[in-house]
Scaffold this active site. Structure first.
Site, PDB file in Angstrom:
ATOM      1  N   ASP A  34      -8.159   0.620  -0.447  1.00  0.00           N
ATOM      2  CA  ASP A  34      -8.693   2.392  -0.554  1.00  0.00           C
ATOM      3  C   ASP A  34      -9.708   1.493  -1.034  1.00  0.00           C
ATOM      4  OD1 ASP A  34      -8.426   5.298  -1.396  1.00  0.00           O
ATOM      5  OD2 ASP A  34      -8.929   4.424  -2.741  1.00  0.00           O
ATOM      6  N   SER A  35     -10.384   2.874  -0.799  1.00  0.00           N
ATOM      7  CA  SER A  35     -12.188   2.733  -1.237  1.00  0.00           C
ATOM      8  C   SER A  35     -12.143   2.848  -2.787  1.00  0.00           C
ATOM      9  CB  SER A  35     -12.912   4.295  -0.737  1.00  0.00           C
ATOM     10  OG  SER A  35     -12.375   5.337  -1.892  1.00  0.00           O
ATOM     11  N   CYS A  97      -5.664   5.454   2.010  1.00  0.00           N
ATOM     12  CA  CYS A  97      -7.427   6.278   1.767  1.00  0.00           C
ATOM     13  C   CYS A  97      -7.037   6.997   2.850  1.00  0.00           C
ATOM     14  CB  CYS A  97      -8.621   5.125   1.730  1.00  0.00           C
ATOM     15  SG  CYS A  97      -9.814   5.677   1.691  1.00  0.00           S
ATOM     16  N   GLU A 176     -11.844  11.329 -11.581  1.00  0.00           N
ATOM     17  CA  GLU A 176     -11.661   9.508 -12.225  1.00  0.00           C
ATOM     18  C   GLU A 176     -12.303   9.861 -13.740  1.00  0.00           C
ATOM     19  OE1 GLU A 176     -13.647   7.064  -9.367  1.00  0.00           O
ATOM     20  OE2 GLU A 176     -12.626   6.738  -8.054  1.00  0.00           O
ATOM     21  N   CYS A 208      -6.537  13.780  -0.232  1.00  0.00           N
ATOM     22  CA  CYS A 208      -7.048  12.286  -0.452  1.00  0.00           C
ATOM     23  C   CYS A 208      -6.140  12.151  -1.817  1.00  0.00           C
ATOM     24  CB  CYS A 208      -8.329  13.607  -1.318  1.00  0.00           C
ATOM     25  SG  CYS A 208      -9.261  12.465  -1.790  1.00  0.00           S
ATOM     26  N   THR A 209      -6.479  10.726  -2.344  1.00  0.00           N
ATOM     27  CA  THR A 209      -5.709   9.877  -3.022  1.00  0.00           C
ATOM     28  C   THR A 209      -5.661  10.225  -4.318  1.00  0.00           C
ATOM     29  OG1 THR A 209      -7.858   8.524  -3.145  1.00  0.00           O
ATOM     30  CG2 THR A 209      -6.297   7.670  -1.627  1.00  0.00           C
ATOM     31  N   HIS A 210      -6.348  11.081  -4.507  1.00  0.00           N
ATOM     32  CA  HIS A 210      -6.692  11.329  -6.440  1.00  0.00           C
ATOM     33  C   HIS A 210      -6.602  12.824  -6.635  1.00  0.00           C
ATOM     34  CE1 HIS A 210     -10.094   8.680  -5.570  1.00  0.00           C
ATOM     35  NE2 HIS A 210     -10.500   8.423  -6.945  1.00  0.00           N
TER      36      HIS A 210
HETATM   37  N1  DGL Z   1      -9.249   7.061  -1.095  1.00  0.00           N
HETATM   38  C1  DGL Z   1     -10.076   8.372  -1.058  1.00  0.00           C
HETATM   39  C2  DGL Z   1      -9.546   9.699  -0.078  1.00  0.00           C
HETATM   40  O1  DGL Z   1      -8.363   9.666  -0.113  1.00  0.00           O
HETATM   41  C3  DGL Z   1     -10.851   9.182  -1.878  1.00  0.00           C
HETATM   42  C4  DGL Z   1     -12.575   8.785  -2.568  1.00  0.00           C
HETATM   43  C5  DGL Z   1     -13.271   8.202  -1.375  1.00  0.00           C
HETATM   44  O2  DGL Z   1     -14.346   9.187  -1.182  1.00  0.00           O
HETATM   45  O3  DGL Z   1     -13.370   7.023  -1.299  1.00  0.00           O
HETATM   46  O4  DGL Z   1     -10.127   9.616   0.913  1.00  0.00           O
END
Ligand code: DGL
Length: 288
Positions: A34-35, A97, A176, A208-210
């Site tokens: 993931d990022s 991600c 976060e 989105c993961t978050h």
């Molecule tokens: N992990 C990214 C996503 O799911 C979110 C965080 C980022 O922008 O890197 O799109």
């Protein structure tokens, strides 16, 4: 006679070799990247569904977020992440991600010898299954929404679907920071979802993961008639299907997770415990 015996032995040896190489491949870990921290929500779903598997997770914390970057840069970073994990001898790669899946999945899959699974297709499938009316909302980072990847995947599955999208860039830093259930989170989600509320969607895809960490607030704002779908569970199911198809499922035992990051391992572990659980004791920093 001798020849037959020799060849029978040879076949036996070959079979043993084949069996042992299958066992070896099953024992290999699954790579997940993931990022940064967010992919831990996907890892969580993976470990719940596949508790016997070993996972190597890479969070590119030095270069996060990806959601505000250009496709060229996201592809380059994603390739490097994939290369790192492939060098660890993984049997399957999960692009955990949404942004990297939306922009870089095809490029990575083309260059990779092991199966590669992203979160977009499984998430879209789950959303189409959940939606009765075919009016589906999608929220994600700027890069994910701009890529149109979710819209295309949803339309491939249901051509007459009506898709409404909204980029929500402030939600990642909010999560976060741990602000998932306060006044600021509520107001921000209200602001982003205002147009989607008016569109009459019956399903909202959390692209989105978050966002799974904001599920309560998002549910409160969008209302009980809209079903919330996140890609994590559907991705874990897709991974299980592929492992099973290739005979790669690890015989049920307790698996473990190893965490690598490109920056700030302590911050990753601290925030990661909120995303995943106490198992994120520490992370190893790698050089880039
Ligand atoms: N992990 C990214 C996503 O799911 C979110 C965080 C980022 O922008 O890197 O799109």
């Amino acid at each position: 006679m001798t020849t037959v015996t020799t060849s029978a032995n040879h076949r036996g040896t070959q079979r043993r070799r084949q069996r042992s190489s299958v066992v070896d491949n099953r024992e290999r870990p699954i790579g997940v990247f993931d990022s940064g921290i967010g992919g831990l929500t996907v890892l969580k779903a993976l470990t719940e569904l596949l508790p016997g598997e070993n996972f190597i997770y890479l969070g590119d914390t030095a270069r996060t977020p990806y959601g505000t970057k250009s496709p060229e840069v996201i592809i380059r970073y994603s390739r490097e992440n994939a290369e790192f994990l492939l060098a660890k001898g993984i049997k399957l790669l999960v692009v955990a991600c949404n942004t990297a899946s939306a922009v870089a999945l095809e490029t990575i899959a083309r260059d990779t010898a092991v199966p590669v699974i992203g979160v977009i297709e499984p998430g879209a499938e789950a959303a189409v299954k959940a939606s009765k009316s075919g009016r589906i909302g999608v929220i994600g980072t700027e890069a994910t929404i701009a890529s149109g990847a979710y819209t295309q995947a949803l339309k491939r599955l249901r051509a007459n679907a009506e898709i409404y999208t909204r980029a929500c860039p402030l939600l990642v830093p909010l999560v976060e920071e741990g602000w998932t259930d306060n006044e600021i989170a509520l107001r921000t989600v209200e602001y982003y979802l205002a147009s989607l509320k008016e569109s009459g969607i019956d399903t909202l895809l959390l692209g989105c993961t978050h966002y799974p960490l904001l599920k309560d607030v998002i549910g409160r704002v969008i209302g009980p008639s809209v079903r919330l779908v996140d890609s994590a569970t559907a991705t874990a199911q897709a991974v299980r299907r592929v492992l099973s198809r290739y005979g790669l499922l690890r015989p049920e035992r307790k698996g473990e997770q190893i965490f690598f990051v490109t920056e700030m391992p302590d911050r990753f572990a601290r925030i990661g415990r909120r995303f995943f659980g106490p198992e994120v004791e520490s992370a190893v920093r790698i050089e880039r």
